[in-house]
Design an enzyme around this catalytic site. Structure first.
Site, mmCIF file in Angstrom:
data_model
loop_
_atom_site.group_PDB
_atom_site.id
_atom_site.type_symbol
_atom_site.label_atom_id
_atom_site.label_comp_id
_atom_site.label_asym_id
_atom_site.label_seq_id
_atom_site.Cartn_x
_atom_site.Cartn_y
_atom_site.Cartn_z
ATOM 1 N N LYS A 10 0.530 -1.275 0.087
ATOM 2 C CA LYS A 10 -0.300 -0.010 -0.146
ATOM 3 C C LYS A 10 0.918 1.141 -0.093
ATOM 4 O O LYS A 10 2.169 0.946 -0.084
ATOM 5 C CB LYS A 10 -1.223 0.004 1.008
ATOM 6 N N PHE A 59 -16.065 2.832 6.577
ATOM 7 C CA PHE A 59 -14.376 3.035 6.162
ATOM 8 C C PHE A 59 -14.254 3.170 4.812
ATOM 9 O O PHE A 59 -12.854 3.523 4.565
ATOM 10 C CB PHE A 59 -14.097 2.535 6.181
ATOM 11 N N ARG A 87 -0.918 -14.177 4.053
ATOM 12 C CA ARG A 87 -1.852 -13.104 5.144
ATOM 13 C C ARG A 87 -0.987 -13.720 6.707
ATOM 14 O O ARG A 87 -1.446 -12.938 6.967
ATOM 15 C CB ARG A 87 -3.298 -13.888 5.001
ATOM 16 N N THR A 93 -5.073 -7.590 10.281
ATOM 17 C CA THR A 93 -5.538 -6.427 10.214
ATOM 18 C C THR A 93 -4.844 -5.106 11.263
ATOM 19 O O THR A 93 -4.123 -3.976 10.640
ATOM 20 C CB THR A 93 -6.556 -5.899 9.009
ATOM 21 N N ARG A 104 2.912 -7.136 9.372
ATOM 22 C CA ARG A 104 2.409 -5.273 10.631
ATOM 23 C C ARG A 104 2.729 -5.289 12.060
ATOM 24 O O ARG A 104 2.421 -3.902 12.723
ATOM 25 C CB ARG A 104 0.814 -6.025 10.046
ATOM 26 N N ASN A 114 -2.122 -0.663 6.580
ATOM 27 C CA ASN A 114 -1.056 -1.340 7.289
ATOM 28 C C ASN A 114 -0.162 -1.556 6.185
ATOM 29 O O ASN A 114 -0.150 -3.921 6.972
ATOM 30 C CB ASN A 114 -2.418 -2.047 7.904
ATOM 31 N N HIS A 117 -1.545 -5.196 1.399
ATOM 32 C CA HIS A 117 -2.864 -6.140 0.951
ATOM 33 C C HIS A 117 -2.565 -7.579 0.773
ATOM 34 O O HIS A 117 -1.325 -8.025 -0.577
ATOM 35 C CB HIS A 117 -4.342 -5.690 0.748
#
Length: 137
Positions: A10, A59, A87, A93, A104, A114, A117
């Site tokens: 991100k 959101f 993941r 998250t 994270r 965060n 993705h």
């Protein structure tokens, strides 16, 4: 079972100079391979396709705005159990809940920004890969 997953680094990961570290963590996993990688700024149409299921939720607008705020690194990652594995490598998250050693947990700051993705299922991966890498996968 060999799978493919969409992974997005991100805008906060790109802005903070963490792309090399995160990509390195993915590449070090035995049997995983990055088969496509692009740096790009996402347009509204792409973001609406990707996050459409969340439209109307509180959101949604801040998330779309954040994801359009700078370039992202879009990748196709392939390998054994890569969907579950990336993941797990990313962590939950919420960076506060993420364990040290996860992306994270080590680098995350807030929930919306965060860093990463990753597709959450084979069905999601198929849909997302068509959005981000049409005609290639």
């Amino acid at each position: 079972m060999t799978q493919r997953s969409l992974v997005l680094l991100k805008p906060d990961a790109v802005r903070r100079g963490l792309t090399g570290e995160i990509i390195s963590r993915i590449e070090r996993k035995a049997g995983w391979q990055i088969t496509a990688l692009e740096l790009r700024t996402l347009d509204t149409e792409t973001l609406e396709q990707h996050y459409g299921e969340h439209k109307g939720k509180p959101f949604y607008e801040p998330l779309v705005e954040f994801m359009a705020s700078g370039p992202v690194v879009a990748m196709v990652v392939e390998g054994e159990r890569v969907i579950e594995g990336v993941r797990a490598l990313a962590g939950p998250t919420d960076p506060i809940a993420a364990a040290p050693g996860s992306i994270r947990g080590d680098y995350g700051v807030i929930v919306r920004e965060n860093l990463i993705h990753a597709s959450d299922s084979e069905e999601s991966a198929e849909r997302e890969l068509k959005i981000f890498f049409p005609g290639r996968v």
